[in-house]
Design an enzyme around this catalytic site. Structure first.
Site, mmCIF file in Angstrom:
data_model
loop_
_atom_site.group_PDB
_atom_site.id
_atom_site.type_symbol
_atom_site.label_atom_id
_atom_site.label_comp_id
_atom_site.label_asym_id
_atom_site.label_seq_id
_atom_site.Cartn_x
_atom_site.Cartn_y
_atom_site.Cartn_z
ATOM 1 N N GLY A 27 0.311 -1.434 -0.085
ATOM 2 C CA GLY A 27 -0.051 -0.171 -0.369
ATOM 3 C C GLY A 27 0.854 1.407 0.164
ATOM 4 N N SER A 47 -3.161 -3.718 -0.464
ATOM 5 C CA SER A 47 -2.768 -4.184 -0.167
ATOM 6 C C SER A 47 -2.676 -5.276 0.321
ATOM 7 C CB SER A 47 -1.725 -3.402 1.146
ATOM 8 O OG SER A 47 -0.429 -3.959 1.661
ATOM 9 N N CYS A 95 1.219 1.913 11.783
ATOM 10 C CA CYS A 95 2.467 2.609 11.336
ATOM 11 C C CYS A 95 2.332 3.612 12.514
ATOM 12 C CB CYS A 95 1.896 3.508 9.954
ATOM 13 S SG CYS A 95 1.528 1.824 8.745
#
Length: 392
Positions: free
Chosen positions: A69, A198, A325
């Site tokens: 992604g 993704s 993340c």
């Protein structure tokens, strides 16, 4: 053990693991080679693209394989911005995008592009009126995610696509990493020009993804090399992972409507259970159709989110605080701040994300354990954070 962090990553299907292993073992040729082993690898690559394209109503030559992604978003946004900057240098995105989108726009601003960051409502939704007001003669790109990866809000992509159809010079990019396979997605029919995905979000392997690129759209390549993937993304294609991605997508898309309905049922049970705990507050919209089926987000005012995550972890239940993340950061959630939450509340957000294979018994187990944790931690809450833990 109860894993409820599917929005961060998902376990591979056993069939996908077996397929990847078989391709690695028996089809190791370079798909660019002209000998038999290379031709066989190329056939597998094209077959995988056909499966992926069919799942989203596209053509195989509109599928560009990437490493995931983040690369898909970078390629889409930078490729479009650099490729069409002669038309203008104004870009539009939102305040709640994933880091792999937000940080790219930050880089482009440093290079002289002008970026408008659309606000969102208290439910995390973008307003079409705000988008209309932001568009100008210099606008060349609009990038809006499908499903917010933190709170699960669905953006009105079809309405946006219809509106942008009156602006053929504006490119419409969608980060669909959290939406693909969880909800219907038809980029071509919805007026989307670029769409990122993704594999590890739908039980495929990590390190592989794809970018849908509408036929006729030119992108400036971000990698110099041998010109693979129609000259847009150089580098030898990872055939085993691409084949695994296609298989995972096909399996996930089977009986999609029934799977979506099942997850919404589980989501309703979670909402009901969390709402019964006065220490907790749900985020997002009360309208089910505005929220993704696989994500539930709530806040525990007065308590830092990571404390709750680790308390549940000790009981072998796994959830997260926000995007994987950024989950290691101690700063308040930018998504929650954009939705109008106080900084105190924005440090206490928690995300549950699950699959169609979870059951009502799993939800009951989770809620029982969550209630135990809340009762255990409630006396330790920071009173000032509780009092100020409300929307601004």
């Amino acid at each position: 053990m109860l894993y409820m962090d599917y929005a961060a990553t998902s376990p591979l299907y056993e069939e996908v693991i077996d397929t990847i292993a078989e391709v690695m073992k028996s089809h190791y040729g370079n798909p660019s080679s002209i000998h038999r082993l290379g031709v066989e690898a190329e056939k597998l690559l094209q077959s995988a693209k056909s499966v992926i394209a069919s799942a989203i109503g596209a053509s195989p030559n509109e599928i560009i394989c990437t490493s995931g992604g983040t690369e898909s978003n970078n390629l889409a946004i930078k490729g479009a911005a650099y490729g069409y900057q002669q038309r203008g240098k104004h870009l539009i995105t939102t305040q709640i995008e994933h880091a792999s989108v937000k940080e790219v726009f930050g880089q482009l601003e440093q290079e002289g592009f002008r970026v408008t960051y659309l606000p969102v409502s208290h439910t995390g939704s973008v307003s079409l009126a705000d988008l209309q007001a932001a568009i100008c003669e210099d606008t060349i790109l609009v990038s809006i995610m499908y499903v917010n990866n933190e709170v699960g809000t669905i953006q009105p992509l079809q309405d946006i696509g219809r509106y942008l159809s009156a602006y053929p010079k504006i490119i419409f990019h969608v980060d669909a990493v959290q939406g693909l396979a969880k909800l219907p997605l038809e980029p071509k029919a919805w007026g989307i020009d670029l769409c990122s995905a993704s594999a590890h979000k739908f039980r495929g392997p990590k390190g592989v993804g794809f970018l849908y690129r509408r036929t006729g759209l030119q992108l400036k390549p971000q990698l110099a090399g041998g010109g693979q993937e129609y000259g847009v993304r150089s580098g030898t294609e990872n055939v085993p992972l691409i084949v695994g991605m296609a298989k995972a997508l096909r399996i996930t898309m089977d009986n999609q409507a029934a799977k979506i309905a099942h997850k919404y049922k589980l989501r309703r049970l979670l909402l009901e259970g969390i709402a019964s705990m006065p220490e907790l507050s749900l985020t997002g919209s009360e309208q089910e159709e505005e929220m993704a089926p696989h994500i539930v987000h709530f806040a525990f005012a007065g308590m830092k989110a990571e404390v709750v995550v680790h308390a549940l972890e000790q009981r072998e239940i796994y959830i997260s605080t926000r995007s994987a993340c950024t989950s290691g950061e101690s700063e308040p959630s930018e998504v929650m701040l954009a939705m109008g939450c106080s900084r105190e509340l924005a440090v206490s957000g928690l995300r549950i994300s699950f699959s169609d294979e979870h059951t009502e018994l799993d939800i009951a187990q989770f809620l029982r354990t969550l209630q135990e944790v809340v009762k255990e931690l409630a006396p330790m809450r920071n009173p000032s954070m509780i009092n100020r833990g409300k929307r601004r």
